[in-house]
Design an enzyme around this catalytic site. Structure first.
Site, PDB file in Angstrom:
ATOM      1  N   ARG A 297     -20.539  57.672 -21.858  1.00  0.00           N
ATOM      2  CA  ARG A 297     -19.092  57.880 -21.707  1.00  0.00           C
ATOM      3  C   ARG A 297     -18.377  57.739 -23.046  1.00  0.00           C
ATOM      4  O   ARG A 297     -17.475  58.520 -23.371  1.00  0.00           O
ATOM      5  CB  ARG A 297     -18.526  56.926 -20.657  1.00  0.00           C
ATOM      6  CG  ARG A 297     -18.928  57.373 -19.272  1.00  0.00           C
ATOM      7  CD  ARG A 297     -18.650  56.377 -18.161  1.00  0.00           C
ATOM      8  NE  ARG A 297     -19.145  56.971 -16.904  1.00  0.00           N
ATOM      9  CZ  ARG A 297     -19.015  56.430 -15.708  1.00  0.00           C
ATOM     10  NH1 ARG A 297     -18.395  55.264 -15.571  1.00  0.00           N
ATOM     11  NH2 ARG A 297     -19.491  57.040 -14.642  1.00  0.00           N
ATOM     12  N   TYR A 441     -18.916  65.958 -17.121  1.00  0.00           N
ATOM     13  CA  TYR A 441     -20.174  65.177 -17.071  1.00  0.00           C
ATOM     14  C   TYR A 441     -19.978  63.707 -17.415  1.00  0.00           C
ATOM     15  O   TYR A 441     -18.941  63.296 -17.854  1.00  0.00           O
ATOM     16  CB  TYR A 441     -21.301  65.840 -17.844  1.00  0.00           C
ATOM     17  CG  TYR A 441     -21.230  66.074 -19.323  1.00  0.00           C
ATOM     18  CD1 TYR A 441     -20.269  65.524 -20.141  1.00  0.00           C
ATOM     19  CD2 TYR A 441     -22.214  66.881 -19.927  1.00  0.00           C
ATOM     20  CE1 TYR A 441     -20.280  65.763 -21.507  1.00  0.00           C
ATOM     21  CE2 TYR A 441     -22.222  67.121 -21.288  1.00  0.00           C
ATOM     22  CZ  TYR A 441     -21.251  66.557 -22.071  1.00  0.00           C
ATOM     23  OH  TYR A 441     -21.270  66.785 -23.414  1.00  0.00           O
ATOM     24  N   GLU A 442     -20.990  62.927 -17.105  1.00  0.00           N
ATOM     25  CA  GLU A 442     -20.933  61.454 -17.234  1.00  0.00           C
ATOM     26  C   GLU A 442     -19.833  60.860 -16.352  1.00  0.00           C
ATOM     27  O   GLU A 442     -19.231  59.846 -16.684  1.00  0.00           O
ATOM     28  CB  GLU A 442     -20.736  61.017 -18.693  1.00  0.00           C
ATOM     29  CG  GLU A 442     -21.622  61.665 -19.723  1.00  0.00           C
ATOM     30  CD  GLU A 442     -23.106  61.642 -19.356  1.00  0.00           C
ATOM     31  OE1 GLU A 442     -23.486  60.867 -18.466  1.00  0.00           O
ATOM     32  OE2 GLU A 442     -23.887  62.407 -19.953  1.00  0.00           O
ATOM     33  N   GLY A 443     -19.627  61.486 -15.203  1.00  0.00           N
ATOM     34  CA  GLY A 443     -18.562  61.051 -14.289  1.00  0.00           C
ATOM     35  C   GLY A 443     -17.310  61.861 -14.548  1.00  0.00           C
ATOM     36  O   GLY A 443     -16.744  61.774 -15.642  1.00  0.00           O
TER      37      GLY A 443
END
Lengths: 595, 595
Positions: A297, A441-443
Site C-alpha cells: 500500500r 489494487y492492494e485494496g
C-alpha cells in the site's frame, strides 16, 4: 518521447530541511552513523539509473507488453532483463535490507525515494523489484530461521524475485472465501493446489527464481479469514546448496491484457500440488501477509507520487513550448505567432495542481517512511509505538489519497497537451492508464476508506487520529501567533476542526446504523487527506519563509505552491464534507430492483 | 463481453412526459404531424440496430483498430463496413435531414436519441456518420445551391461521408494561425495545399466518397481568424452525373495510435493542390464552420451520455452478480458465500452517480435538441430567437459538463468491477479510454468554459443567462409553494442564487483583470452545469410525483435518483464556487521560471 530528471532539489528539501532526517537517524541506533551526504549521493546515483536506464524503456515497454509464450513462459519487453541485471549488479535491491542477509541497512525513507524515482521512470518495471521487497519484508518478519536463511539472501541480492498470491477469480477484496488448499506432506512441507489470478510479476524472465507467497487453507481450517495460512512456494525448489533445483508445480497459465502497466506480467498462477512451506502460524496467514500488504500500500503511494511527478515534468515542458492563443491580458511573446500556453490561467491551474499534489505527496510519503523507520528502529519504545500508530492510521490515506490525486494529476497533464495528449506517441496517455490501476489494487480506494474510517479511526474511538491531531495542534500553537503564518495556519486549523466534528458526527450515526460508515468513508478519506496535506504544506511554507531571504527562487516557488494549494485545492473539502454528512439514506433506500 | 439495451422507457419519459414533444412539435409547422407513436417506433427500431449490429463490434473494433495500409488507404475493423451498409440501407442517415434532399425531416430531438444509442453501442463507429451529419448541416446552411445539389443528397443517403478539417500540427485551439492555402484556379474552384491533423473519419472504407470541409487561407486573406475561408474538398471529384470521378489530391498520410476510439481513423490529411470550392463567403470560413462545430459539440454531449449509459448498464449487472463481503448491517444473501456487492453503500454511491448523470444528461440534451428544433422551425419568431439564445448559452455546458461527467461515470463503472475493470476482456476500460477524448476534441473543456463565461455570459452582460434563469425562477414560483416539492425546489433556488452572485462577482473582477475570467472559467462551468442539472432533476421529480400513485416503480426510482442527486452530487458546487471565487492571484503571481 518525453523526459524525466529526478527532482533531487525537492527530495533533499523534504529529507533535510523539512524532516531533518540526519538528526532523526541519530535517534535510531542502527542508523546513527547515517549522514546527509551519503543520502544525497545515493539519491543522485539512483536518479541517474532511473533516467538513463529505466525511463527509456517505459514507452517501448508499454507498446510491446509482456508476451505469454505458452507452457508457462513469460517474456518481458526488450531491455527489461538487462536493466534488471544492472539494477542487481549495482546493489539497489539491498538498499534498505538487513545487513545480516547482505543488505545495506539504509532506512526506509531512502528506499522510498528510490522507489519514487523508479516509478516515475517506469512503473511497470519497478513492480518486479517492488513485489520482491514486499516478500522480503514478510519473510523477514514471519519466516522461520530456515526459510529466512534460504530465501532472504536471494531476495536481498535480487537474484530471485517475489510475488504475493492472494486473489482468486471469485475473491478479491473478500479473502475469507478463498479456496486454494494446502495439505501437509508429512515432511514439514505442504502440497498446495488452487488457481490465483492478478498476480503481478507472477512470471517473467528477469531472475533465476520466483518466490511466491501464497494464501491457502489447511484441511482443518475454520471458514472465513480466520482459516487462512501463508506459504512460501518457490518456482524452483532450492537444492541443498540453496540454488534453484527441481521445477515446482506452480505455473503461469496466462497473462492478462490490461488498460495499463502492460510491461508488468499480471498472471494466472496455477498451483497443482505445488510444494510450499508455512510462513507464520497456521490460520494466521492474513496477519503475516499484512506486513506485505501494508508495504504494498505504501508502494502504491510511491507509484502514485512517481507518476504525478513525471507527468508534471512533461506537461510543464509542453506548456512552455507550445504556442497557442494570446494571453487574455495581452500578448506575452509578441515576437512569436502566439504565446506559450503557460500564460493561460487554466493551464497554470492544471500545472500547479500537479505540482502541489506531487510535492505534498513527497513530503507526506517521506515523512511516513521516516515513521516506519522510527517504528522499527527508534531507541525509545514510546516513540516506536507512537510511530506505529501513525503509520497504521495514515497508510490507507497514503494509498488512496495519493492514487486519486495521481489519476487527477496525470489526467491534467494529458489535458495540457490537448489532442496530442490522447496520442500514444507523446507518452502522456500511458501515465493515465498506468495510474488507473493504483486506485484498484492492494485494496480498492473504497476499501482503504473503510479501513481508515471503520478500523483505524472509529475502531479505537479516535485514539490514533488524536495522535496525528496532536502533531497538527502543536504546530498550530507554535506557529499560529506569527503573522506571516496566518495564511497557512488558519485554514489548517479550520480543516482540523472540521475533521474532528465530522468524525464525531459519523461516529454517532454509525452507532445507530453501520451503513453510515460505508456511506461516508470515501469522502471522509478525501477530507482527512486534505488535513494531512494542509499540515505538510503549512510546514513546508514555514521552512520556505525561514529561507526566503536567501534569494534562492526554490523557496519562492514553494511558497507560491503552498498558497495555490490552500486557495484552490483544499476547498474540495467543502464538498467532501457535505457528501460525507449526507449520510446513507439516499444510497440505501432505493430498492435493488429500481436501479 | 457486456451488454447494451436501449433505455427506451427513460427516453420516452423524457420525450413525452417531461418535454411533451408531441405538443411542442405541433407549434412547428414542418413537424406538426409528428406523433408519439412514430417517435417510439423509430426509437425502438434504432435501439435494435444499435444493440444487435453496432454493439457486438465495439470491443472487437477497439482491439483490432484501424489499419493504414500505406499509400492513403485505411481499413476499418471487421464488420464496420457491413454495419455501415445496413445503416445506409435502413435510411438512418436521412432521419433528421431536409426532405428536399431525400431526408425524412424528423426533428433533431429524434436524431439525438438515435445518436445516444449509437454512441452507447459503439462511439468509434458512430463518429463516421456523426461527422457526415455535421458536414450536411454546414453545407445545408452555407453551401451554394450547386454545392448543395451535388453533395447534400449523397450525405443524406449516407453513400458519401463527411469530415471537418480544421487542426494543423501547430494549431488546434488557435485556428487564427493556420497555414493551409487556397489559390483560385480561375474556374470558380480553388487549389488547396496544406497538412491537417487529427481528422476523425478522415479516410476509411465505409463509403464510396468522402467530403472534406477544409479551413484554409486565400492569397489576400488578412492574418488571424478573420482571414480563414471554408472549402469543400471531395476525395473523388464528382463527375457530370454527380458520381465519384477523378481522384482528388487529398490523401491520408497516416493514422494516429491513440488512447481510445481505436476503431475511428484519426488521420493526417495531406492536401496537395487539391481541388475545392468555397463554402460561404471568403474570409468568413469560421462563421460557416461554427455550424459544424456547434453540431459537433452537441454530438460530444451525446457521445458522453451514450458512454455513461452503457457503462452504467454493465456496472449494474456486475454489482448484482458479484458476491463479495457481507453488508455492514448483516448478511443479505445468507444462502450464498457472500452478498452481491450492490449491498455496499459505496457501490451504490458509484452506481447512483452514474445513473443520476446519465438521466440528467438525457433530460438536458433532449431538451437542448428540442430547443434546436424550435430555433429552426418554430412558428413564432420570438420563440425561435429565445431558443437560439438558450442553445448558444448551453452548448458549451452540454459539451463540457457531460463529458466531464462521462469520464467520472465510466471510471466509476470500471471501479465497480474492481481488478476486472482494468482487464480489457471485460470491456469497461475501453469506455474510460473512449470517454477521455470527449474532454479534448471539438474545443477542450477549458475552451468551452471560456466560451461560456467570457463570450456567452459576460459577453452580453448576462442577457442569455437571464433567459435560462427565467425558466428556473418560473419553475420555482410555480412549484415552490407545494410542500412535496420543497426538497427539490429549495436547493434549486439556492444554487440559482449562488450562480447569480458568482456571475456578478466574476464580472466585476474581470473588468479589473481579464485573467480573472480564465481563472474562474472551469469551476464556473461546473457550477452552472449543476444549476442546469438541478433544474432538470427538479422537473423530473415533479413528473415522478405526479405519477407516483400509478404504482409504476419507474417513478419511485426516478424520485430516489433525484434525491440522491441533490444529496450527493449537487454539493460539488460548494467547492467549485470556492475555487471560482479564489481568483487569479495564486495562478498568475508565480513566475514561469519557478514552476
Amino acid at each position: 518521447m518525453g523526459q524525466y530528471a529526478a527532482p533531487l532539489r525537492d527530495m533533499q528539501f523534504v529529507l533535510h530541511e523539512l524532516l531533518n532526517v540526519e538528526a532523526e537517524a541519530k535517534q535510531m541506533p542502527k542508523h546513527a552513523d547515517l549522514d546527509a551526504d551519503t543520502i544525497n549521493q545515493v539519491l543522485e546515483e539512483a536518479g541517474k539509473f532511473c533516467s538513463e536506464v529505466l525511463f527509456p524503456l517505459n514507452h517501448s515497454g508499454d507498446q510491446e507488453g509482456c508476451t505469454y509464450d505458452g507452457d508457462g513462459v513469460v517474456t518481458t519487453p526488450k531491455g527489461f532483463r538487462q536493466a534488471y541485471q544492472q539494477y542487481v549488479e549495482a546493489g539497489w535491491p539491498a538498499l534498505a535490507c538487513d545487513p545480516s542477509y547482505g543488505g545495506q541497512g539504509l532506512p526506509q525513507f531512502v528506499n522510498n525515494a528510490l522507489y519514487e524515482m523508479m516509478n516515475s521512470a517506469n512503473q511497470a518495471w519497478a513492480m518486479y523489484p517492488g513485489l520482491s521487497h514486499g516478500a522480503y519484508e514478510c519473510l523477514h518478519a514471519h519466516g522461520t530461521p530456515e526459510l529466512q536463511q534460504t530465501y532472504l539472501p536471494k531476495l536481498v541480492s535480487g537474484v530471485w524475485t517475489g510475488t504475493m498470491c492472494l486473489t482468486e477469480a471469485h475473491c478479491g477484496t473478500d479473502l475469507g472465501i478463498l479456496r486454494t488448499k494446502a495439505e501437509p506432506n508429512g515432511d514439514g512441507s505442504y502440497a498446495i493446489t488452487g488457481t490465483k489470478i492478478f498476480i503481478s510479476s507472477g512470471e517473467h524472465d528477469l531472475a533465476e527464481n520466483i518466490v511466491h507467497l501464497v494464501l491457502a487453507r489447511l484441511p482443518d481450517a475454520p471458514s472465513g479469514t480466520k482459516g487462512i495460512s501463508l506459504f512460501v512456494v518457490p518456482k524452483f525448489l532450492p537444492n541443498e546448496a540453496g540454488e534453484p533445483g527441481q521445477r515446482n508445480t506452480v505455473k503461469c497459465g496466462s497473462i492478462e491484457h490490461k488498460m495499463g502497466i502492460h510491461a508488468n506480467a499480471t498472471c494466472v498462477i496455477n498451483l497443482d500440488n505445488a510444494k510450499g512451506w508455512l510462513v507464520g502460524e497456521p490460520n494466521k496467514g492474513l496477519n503475516a501477509m499484512f506486513v506485505m500488504m501494508n508495504a504494498a500500500r505504501l508502494g502504491v503511494g510511491m507509484q502514485s507520487l512517481g507518476l504525478t511527478e513525471v507527468a508534471y515534468q512533461n506537461a510543464l515542458v509542453y506548456a512552455k513550448d507550445r504556442l497557442q492563443m494570446r494571453a487574455l491580458s495581452g500578448p506575452k511573446a509578441p515576437e512569436k505567432a502566439a504565446d506559450p500556453i503557460i500564460v493561460h490561467p487554466d493551464v497554470r491551474r492544471m500545472l500547479l495542481t500537479q505540482k502541489a499534489y506531487a510535492e505534498g505527496a513527497r513530503a507526506f510519503s517521506y515523512w511516513a517512511a521516516l515513521q516506519i523507520d522510527k517504528e522499527l528502529s527508534h531507541g525509545d519504545d514510546a516513540v516506536r509505538s507512537e510511530s506505529a500508530d501513525l503509520v497504521a492510521l495514515l497508510t490507507p490515506i497514503l494509498k488512496a489519497f495519493l492514487s486519486d490525486n495521481a489519476f487527477e494529476g496525470t489526467n491534467l497533464a494529458l489535458q495540457v497537451y490537448g489532442g496530442h495528449g490522447f496520442i500514444a506517441e507523446w507518452g502522456m496517455e500511458q501515465y493515465v492508464r498506468d495510474a488507473r490501476i493504483n486506485m484498484i489494487y492492494e485494496g480498492t480506494n473504497a476499501i482503504q476508506s473503510l479501513d481508515l474510517l471503520g478500523r483505524k479511526v472509529l475502531g479505537d474511538m479516535g485514539a490514533k487520529l488524536k495522535k496525528f491531531g496532536k502533531l497538527v495542534t502543536d504546530f498550530i500553537e507554535e506557529e499560529g501567533v506569527k503573522p506571516e503564518m496566518q495564511e497557512f495556519v488558519n485554514p489548517l486549523a479550520d480543516i482540523g476542526d472540521k475533521v474532528q466534528k465530522l468524525t464525531m458526527e459519523i461516529g454517532m450515526k454509525a452507532m445507530q446504523n453501520p451503513d453510515e460508515v460505508g456511506a461516508a468513508a470515501v469522502p471522509y478519506l478525501r477530507t482527512v487527506g486534505h488535513l494531512v496535506f494542509s499540515y505538510f504544506w503549512a510546514r513546508m511554507a514555514r521552512v520556505a519563509l525561514d529561507n526566503e531571504a536567501s534569494g534562492d527562487p526554490f523557496y519562492k516557488a514553494k511558497l507560491a505552491t503552498a498558497r495555490f494549494y490552500f486557495a484552490k485545492l483544499l476547498p474540495e473539502t467543502a464538498s467532501t464534507i457535505r457528501a460525507a454528512r449526507a449520510g446513507a439514506k439516499t444510497l440505501m433506500e432505493i430498492d435493488e430492483a429500481l436501479f
